[in-house]
Scaffold this motif. Sequence first.
Motif, mmCIF file in Angstrom:
data_model
loop_
_atom_site.group_PDB
_atom_site.id
_atom_site.type_symbol
_atom_site.label_atom_id
_atom_site.label_comp_id
_atom_site.label_asym_id
_atom_site.label_seq_id
_atom_site.Cartn_x
_atom_site.Cartn_y
_atom_site.Cartn_z
ATOM 1 N N TRP A 64 3.018 7.947 -16.017
ATOM 2 C CA TRP A 64 3.493 6.662 -16.422
ATOM 3 C C TRP A 64 5.093 6.846 -15.743
ATOM 4 C CZ3 TRP A 64 7.720 6.285 -19.886
ATOM 5 C CH2 TRP A 64 8.013 7.285 -20.533
ATOM 6 N N GLY A 65 5.578 5.325 -15.454
ATOM 7 C CA GLY A 65 6.827 5.292 -14.874
ATOM 8 C C GLY A 65 7.370 3.883 -14.800
ATOM 9 N N VAL A 104 0.876 2.641 -15.820
ATOM 10 C CA VAL A 104 0.277 3.791 -16.550
ATOM 11 C C VAL A 104 -0.970 3.989 -15.981
ATOM 12 C CG1 VAL A 104 -1.108 3.984 -18.430
ATOM 13 C CG2 VAL A 104 1.185 2.994 -18.836
ATOM 14 N N LYS A 105 -1.264 5.429 -15.763
ATOM 15 C CA LYS A 105 -2.375 5.757 -14.818
ATOM 16 C C LYS A 105 -3.459 6.176 -16.017
ATOM 17 C CE LYS A 105 -0.673 8.585 -12.114
ATOM 18 N NZ LYS A 105 -0.351 9.265 -10.804
ATOM 19 N N LEU A 106 -4.642 5.526 -16.301
ATOM 20 C CA LEU A 106 -5.650 5.800 -17.284
ATOM 21 C C LEU A 106 -6.752 6.909 -16.714
ATOM 22 C CD1 LEU A 106 -6.050 2.349 -18.647
ATOM 23 C CD2 LEU A 106 -4.835 4.308 -19.938
ATOM 24 N N THR A 122 0.892 -1.185 -0.095
ATOM 25 C CA THR A 122 -0.118 0.079 0.051
ATOM 26 C C THR A 122 0.917 1.296 -0.083
ATOM 27 O OG1 THR A 122 -0.218 -0.220 2.330
ATOM 28 C CG2 THR A 122 -1.898 -1.194 1.118
ATOM 29 N N GLU A 123 2.131 1.109 0.619
ATOM 30 C CA GLU A 123 2.970 2.361 0.655
ATOM 31 C C GLU A 123 3.513 2.685 -1.041
ATOM 32 O OE1 GLU A 123 4.103 0.113 4.137
ATOM 33 O OE2 GLU A 123 3.527 -0.459 2.245
ATOM 34 N N ILE A 124 3.529 1.642 -1.809
ATOM 35 C CA ILE A 124 3.886 1.950 -3.155
ATOM 36 C C ILE A 124 2.651 2.392 -3.959
ATOM 37 C CG2 ILE A 124 5.134 0.965 -5.065
ATOM 38 C CD1 ILE A 124 6.841 1.061 -2.755
ATOM 39 N N LEU A 125 1.780 1.715 -3.632
ATOM 40 C CA LEU A 125 0.387 2.161 -4.279
ATOM 41 C C LEU A 125 0.008 3.563 -3.999
ATOM 42 C CD1 LEU A 125 -2.006 1.517 -6.220
ATOM 43 C CD2 LEU A 125 -3.312 0.500 -4.116
ATOM 44 N N ASP A 126 0.116 3.996 -2.691
ATOM 45 C CA ASP A 126 -0.288 5.352 -2.638
ATOM 46 C C ASP A 126 0.641 6.283 -3.057
ATOM 47 O OD1 ASP A 126 -1.892 7.424 -1.142
ATOM 48 O OD2 ASP A 126 -0.214 7.452 0.523
ATOM 49 N N HIS A 127 1.967 5.993 -3.220
ATOM 50 C CA HIS A 127 2.888 6.707 -4.014
ATOM 51 C C HIS A 127 2.664 6.993 -5.363
ATOM 52 C CE1 HIS A 127 6.647 8.801 -5.074
ATOM 53 N NE2 HIS A 127 6.767 7.735 -6.214
ATOM 54 N N LEU A 128 2.256 5.881 -5.892
ATOM 55 C CA LEU A 128 1.978 5.734 -7.482
ATOM 56 C C LEU A 128 0.593 6.501 -7.854
ATOM 57 C CD1 LEU A 128 2.873 2.095 -8.665
ATOM 58 C CD2 LEU A 128 4.164 4.071 -8.743
ATOM 59 N N THR A 129 -0.242 6.399 -7.006
ATOM 60 C CA THR A 129 -1.621 7.199 -7.255
ATOM 61 C C THR A 129 -1.461 8.766 -6.795
ATOM 62 O OG1 THR A 129 -2.339 6.669 -5.139
ATOM 63 C CG2 THR A 129 -3.000 5.257 -6.863
ATOM 64 N N GLN A 130 -0.546 9.033 -6.334
ATOM 65 C CA GLN A 130 -0.303 10.422 -5.914
ATOM 66 C C GLN A 130 0.825 11.071 -6.846
ATOM 67 O OE1 GLN A 130 -0.355 11.732 -1.842
ATOM 68 N NE2 GLN A 130 -1.491 9.862 -1.229
#
Length: 608
Positions: free
Chosen positions: A164-165, A214-216, A151-159
């Motif tokens: 993309w990265g 990738v964030k859609l 969840t720490e990584i997901l929270d970072h990715l969503t914010q």
Amino acid sequence: MWFQTKPRLFLRELRYIHNNLPQTQLYFSKKDTWCLKGKITIDEIDQAFLLEFPPTYPFSPPHIWPYKDMHFKEVADFRETTHQYTDDVLCLFTNDGGPGSWHFTMGLSDVMDKFRESVRLAQKKLHTDDHTSIINPLPGRHMSMEIYLPTEILDHLTQFPQTWGEIDLVSFADNRPIKLIFLDPQSEIMLGLLSKSPWNEYKLIEKKTNGIFVKLPFLMREFRQKLGTVNNLAEFLQAYNFPPVILINQHFLLLLFSDTKKFQEKVGTSQDFVSQIIYLYEIEGQNLSNINRIPLYPVHQISIPNDVFQRTLGTLDKLVDQIKQKKVLIIGIGTLGSTIALELAKTGIQMFILYDLDTLQPVNVCRHTGNILDVGCYKTDILREQILLRNPSAQVEAFHIDPFKCENILQFREFLKNVDITIDATANPVSNMLLNELAVDAKKPVIFGWCGYNATQGRIFRVIPFKTPCYNCVNVQLQQSPAIYPRIESPIKIDQNFQFEGYRQPGIPGISIDINFIALFIARFALQTIFGTQDILPNSYADHYIWNNRRSLIQPELDIGVTPFKFNRIPQCPICSLHSRSPKLDRKSAILIEKLGKELSADKRLEG
């Protein structure tokens, strides 16, 4: 085979085929199972199909493949509906145990009804659920990989401001199918995230596989709808301004959506347990022209320790946050003490203080929570590692010293004042008496638990200062009134098994099944003592129990059981009666103590 062992079921299916499926042919395949081939008419349209009864029928449903025509050379493509597995079998039933699930009382008629319904929905593009190819790429087979996203990584990715990265997949260990999605382990961002999380306690394999996220810009449930007829993955991403070059030299593609977010730390309802699926496509060496043919994996969010203790929430409910704040001190980390500690850690208790002088010996391995690789290590260190592997957020202080020695007693007294409960699993009368006095003085509850010879019987009781009899009260009554209060005697001669090394060493012989039985009881007894006023963990029936695993004088009618006994506080007990007096001394006693104090000080000055 099912058609041989269940002839009535076989006749039922033959009757259904004869009466309802005239344009089909039943035959016995080379795989030693019955198959049904033919066509049915659905809304005036002929639909060819091949059905195979598995050897496990009726405990698992038949497999059915839709075909384009009666030549049976090309399977019809239903992947856009997400109701077709990667081996082209249609998914007609869910596996959640709900009304849409397969049940062994069902039969061929139920399968064909589901098949007609699914084809109708596919023709009209009315499939609204997404419960198949994403959840189970191959029916009846295990996933080649299980992927988790902290969840720490997901929270970072969503914010993260970028759309993309790069990401990495790392393993827990070699030859394990479980993968974790991380960022570059050497990046400052990743190091910062790990420093604040318990993932530091895990030894991760540095073998990594490159991927990209990738964030859609739309909701997860809209993905299939947005995909529409654009099956080419590269073209689909390009339509949302993602350059095709991002897919070059990448192994995986992780898709995030506008509603992708991490779980809340507190779970409110059962719906919060539903894992929010994030798509991960394996794109290395794949033909990207048809996204429905690209291997797809579910990605589960994981939070340590919240996810680890999800299954205790239904029982402990509102106590979860309180349990994390409790501290337990345990003396004696043998088979009994180590099991008690580990079970308490599994409930969510995070703070432990452990005392034991011994190292693990070969004769201990068959019973202790430690294993053969731990031989020679201090038992406290072994248990500390085991607790942290269960809950990396735990705080465990391990001491391989005697807490009652002069140089250690002051530190031990301070520990005793700051814990919520102490458990003595030493079965040592001297240790028991010393702890009893210190616990009463500190006004802290303590539980004493021990096994009789060969672990056939034992005694468990708690001392709650000024409320229950202390250890001394119990001992005095055992000595003075043996007819009223049961004593535990050795059922065999003490030297009978002394030819065995394990019996000559300190400790009580017995198999771990018997010892663990009482360890579990003590662990729950401790929780009930801490939270005795709570409805979720009501207080125990009694303060003192005798247990046995064979018929005895105490319980002649039972082979195994725990019997409560009531002991009384002794008015003249030198331990708890003196301590239970008012802290205000009478004037005469106060003057006497002050006079003795002055004399002692004067003697010390003279010595100096």
